[in-house]
Design a protein around this motif. Sequence first.
Motif, PDB file in Angstrom:
ATOM      1  N   PHE A   1       0.829  -1.201   0.000  1.00  0.00           N
ATOM      2  CA  PHE A   1       0.000   0.000   0.000  1.00  0.00           C
ATOM      3  C   PHE A   1       0.864   1.251   0.000  1.00  0.00           C
ATOM      4  N   MET A   2       0.753   2.028  -1.084  1.00  0.00           N
ATOM      5  CA  MET A   2       1.581   3.218  -1.254  1.00  0.00           C
ATOM      6  C   MET A   2       0.797   4.431  -0.731  1.00  0.00           C
ATOM      7  N   ALA A   3       0.839   4.618   0.575  1.00  0.00           N
ATOM      8  CA  ALA A   3      -0.012   5.617   1.212  1.00  0.00           C
ATOM      9  C   ALA A   3       0.391   7.031   0.812  1.00  0.00           C
ATOM     10  N   GLY A   4      -0.611   7.837   0.529  1.00  0.00           N
ATOM     11  CA  GLY A   4      -0.376   9.202   0.079  1.00  0.00           C
ATOM     12  C   GLY A   4      -0.634   9.341  -1.400  1.00  0.00           C
TER      13      GLY A   4
ATOM     14  N   ASP B   1       2.668  11.632  -1.076  1.00  0.00           N
ATOM     15  CA  ASP B   1       1.705  12.731  -1.257  1.00  0.00           C
ATOM     16  C   ASP B   1       2.418  13.985  -1.733  1.00  0.00           C
ATOM     17  N   GLN B   2       2.783  13.998  -3.018  1.00  0.00           N
ATOM     18  CA  GLN B   2       3.695  15.038  -3.499  1.00  0.00           C
ATOM     19  C   GLN B   2       2.967  16.236  -4.113  1.00  0.00           C
ATOM     20  N   HIS B   3       2.515  17.115  -3.235  1.00  0.00           N
ATOM     21  CA  HIS B   3       1.861  18.347  -3.689  1.00  0.00           C
ATOM     22  C   HIS B   3       2.865  19.326  -4.276  1.00  0.00           C
ATOM     23  N   SER B   4       4.108  19.201  -3.853  1.00  0.00           N
ATOM     24  CA  SER B   4       5.156  20.060  -4.398  1.00  0.00           C
ATOM     25  C   SER B   4       6.441  19.252  -4.456  1.00  0.00           C
TER      26      SER B   4
ATOM     27  N   THR C   1       7.664  13.864   4.021  1.00  0.00           N
ATOM     28  CA  THR C   1       6.900  15.052   3.649  1.00  0.00           C
ATOM     29  C   THR C   1       5.455  14.638   3.460  1.00  0.00           C
ATOM     30  N   ASN C   2       4.549  15.450   3.953  1.00  0.00           N
ATOM     31  CA  ASN C   2       3.107  15.155   3.874  1.00  0.00           C
ATOM     32  C   ASN C   2       2.819  13.712   4.270  1.00  0.00           C
ATOM     33  N   VAL C   3       3.213  13.355   5.458  1.00  0.00           N
ATOM     34  CA  VAL C   3       3.073  11.980   5.899  1.00  0.00           C
ATOM     35  C   VAL C   3       1.636  11.700   6.346  1.00  0.00           C
ATOM     36  N   GLN C   4       1.078  10.613   5.857  1.00  0.00           N
ATOM     37  CA  GLN C   4      -0.285  10.255   6.256  1.00  0.00           C
ATOM     38  C   GLN C   4      -0.268   9.481   7.565  1.00  0.00           C
ATOM     39  N   ALA C   5      -1.303   9.719   8.376  1.00  0.00           N
ATOM     40  CA  ALA C   5      -1.417   8.989   9.636  1.00  0.00           C
ATOM     41  C   ALA C   5      -1.885   7.568   9.359  1.00  0.00           C
ATOM     42  N   LEU C   6      -1.215   6.615   9.966  1.00  0.00           N
ATOM     43  CA  LEU C   6      -1.651   5.226   9.872  1.00  0.00           C
ATOM     44  C   LEU C   6      -1.992   4.758  11.280  1.00  0.00           C
TER      45      LEU C   6
END
Lengths: 516, 298
Positions: free
Chosen positions: A96-99, A373-376, A235-240
Amino acid sequence: MHSPADHDLCSDHCGDHSTIWDLPHVPLGLKREWLALETRRHFLGRGVKALGAAGLATLLGRTAPDLLAGAASGPAAMPAFLPHHAPKAKRAIYLFMAGSPSQFETWDYKPRLAEMFDKDLPESVRGGQVLTGMTASQARFPIAPSAYKFAQHGRAGHWVSELFPHTAKIADELCVMKSLHTEAINHEPAILQITTGNMFPGRPSIGAWLSYGLGAANDELPTFVVMTSKMPLRTNVQALSNRLWSSGFLSPEHAAVALRAGSDPVLYINNPKGVDGDVRRAMIDGVNDLNRQLFERVGDPEINARISQYEMAFRMQTSVPELTDFSNEPASTWDLYGPKAKEPGTFAYNCLMARRLAERGVRFTQIFLRSWDQHSNLPNNIRIMAEDSDRPTAGLVTDLKQRGLLDDTVVIWGGEFGRTCYSQGVLRPDNYGRDHHPRCFSMWMAGGGVKPGVAYGETDDFSYNIAKDPVHIRDLHATLLHLFGLDHSKLTFKFQGLDQKLTGVLPSKIIDGILA
Amino acid sequence: MASWLELTRAVAGGLALASSLCAEPAFYATRVAPILEKHCTGCHGAEKKKAGLRVDSFEQLMRGAESGEVIKPGDVKGSELYRRITLPHTDEEVMPSDGKPLLSADEIKIVELWIAGGASATKPVTDFPNAPAPKAPRAAAVALAPDWRPQAKAIAEFEKATGLKLVPRSQVATDGLILRTASAPTRCDDAALEKLKPVAALIVEAELARTKVTDASLPLLAACENLRSLDLTRTAITSAKLGALARLKQLESLNLTETAVDDAGVAELKGMPALKRIWLFGTKATAAVPLPAKVVAK
């Protein structure tokens, strides 16, 4: 059936004056449903008590004689699902590639965008799609072509990004799906939807449904295992958390056990200093006795789940050290998974662990890798993430194949949604960001009865809308259960007045086009 | 269950064949009529005729409804029938009505292609190469092994005596059993397998990886006549008696990963008629031996 003295127990099986039968204004149908559940509780509960520990084990194992025994007690007495049809997959490993990795730099090659650099995304393509707060206020939606090159690989001719040189070598094993879609546009609902089939928390995850439907293949290890991976980038780490691998309304033993990195893969299963195995055994026996007494009073099957968890923990004291001892791995293993596989907790280490779990019959292993999660700063960051994911992933598929495990192990790689073809924030040829995009995203599957070497589904030139063969997350779930021999419409659990399913109540279909 | 629908389809196909004097079967009769039969004739047939429309024969269908024709040959968009079946499920005018299941995308495509192609009663199937392929009829269930249920007692005895499991492969009792050892591979040795004899014919998959079985068990395994899949990964199996397995006429996959087998042993397997996959990873075998099976990994 319970004495009035039980009224201090606060749940739906309290004393005489508080059963649902005594409540006014409750429709008779609901009361009957409650009674049916009550009957099953008592079969499962009391039946187990009568059979003792051996009986408890059969609930997990479901061997042939158990099923006959269950049938003798009436069809409603036992959730004897078994596979509805002979399965292709015995296990799954879900990477699972979160983000959410961008499809543009990974699996959905869009050559026409190269000539459209910094042009505006046509309004007709966007078609009123709701945007996230991150880009909704942007004055322009300038098209950002992939900074990375693509080439075709294998006889399958899959277009693979140069970010995945190792995965490219196993192209012929992969079924690349480019037409996944979801309703969720933010991580939390999206990640819940893809792990549990519903955007709201509290539902059983895929692995829990499989455990409930099929039981354990190996009683010494959990049926459902989760691992989170060290991040090569933060960067932009999702909560698991365990909301993504919980058993929801199913019995708690169907929840995943999360294996941790390092010397203590399962917390608190090692004996404390000065406590040997016999003392631990005596302690567990004592606790189990107390739990059985409580069960006799209240008949709640969750108490049996607790007993079985104590027993599982005890068994894991033996099975986990053997599982996590990599010393007998041949040298070729480290070539396959890469040197990071020696470092506990890395994605590479977890991939190797997943193979070892598969060998031992664990049905569902889910590995989370975060920071996609690469917004930038996407080009730089996705390169770092791809590097971490590529070699171990390809190594895992190759290893499963050479050991004869890929035929009945399905491997899944992907995130929770897609990303936009326009840049979020600054756009340069070598630097841009991409916002969330639910209308299409790419995943791949391999092995376990999935057709190898095919591409399924197409998106438009902007990978904004699906052009052919859409695959909703529900379809993915229905197909996954199908591979395991389960009919998603029949794998149900009665809860809150509904026959609950992984695929919920909206239409879902098995994706015939990806079945081998 | 051979449905009435399938029967009609077969009859329709047969008629088309007869009427066109052994030419290709007609697209209408074999592909379109069954869809109308499945979704429409309940309300638009000989009995109900809602809105004056019947679709239970080509002539009736082309005659149309009270309000006029429903099929305009060559004009998909202008055909009322097509418009109705493609409305969203929330539309009041959508057909089938009253929440009955709508036509699938494939079924709609077939209707569309047929109208576009002139709505002919006789155009053969071969004129519609882009039509979605018909679903292959579900293969009749093949019994892989005898029904295990009459043997339940023997199965229970084996499980009790050995601590191993015999797990049905599916709800179909003739799909056979899996011999499952993952909970305690070390408990599975030659002595345990010896007890398998009474139920040997029921075993379709034998998961023996990492067990204590040795060459002494191979003759017994060879007696599991319905075995399709045999996993001997990381066991003490050698080439010495591997030839015994050649008796397994149904065996499709054989996993010998990380065993001591070599080319001499593998050569003994070359007569196996059903063998499709064999794994030799981590062995001394070179896979140079000609085999009917695809060697997946060396």
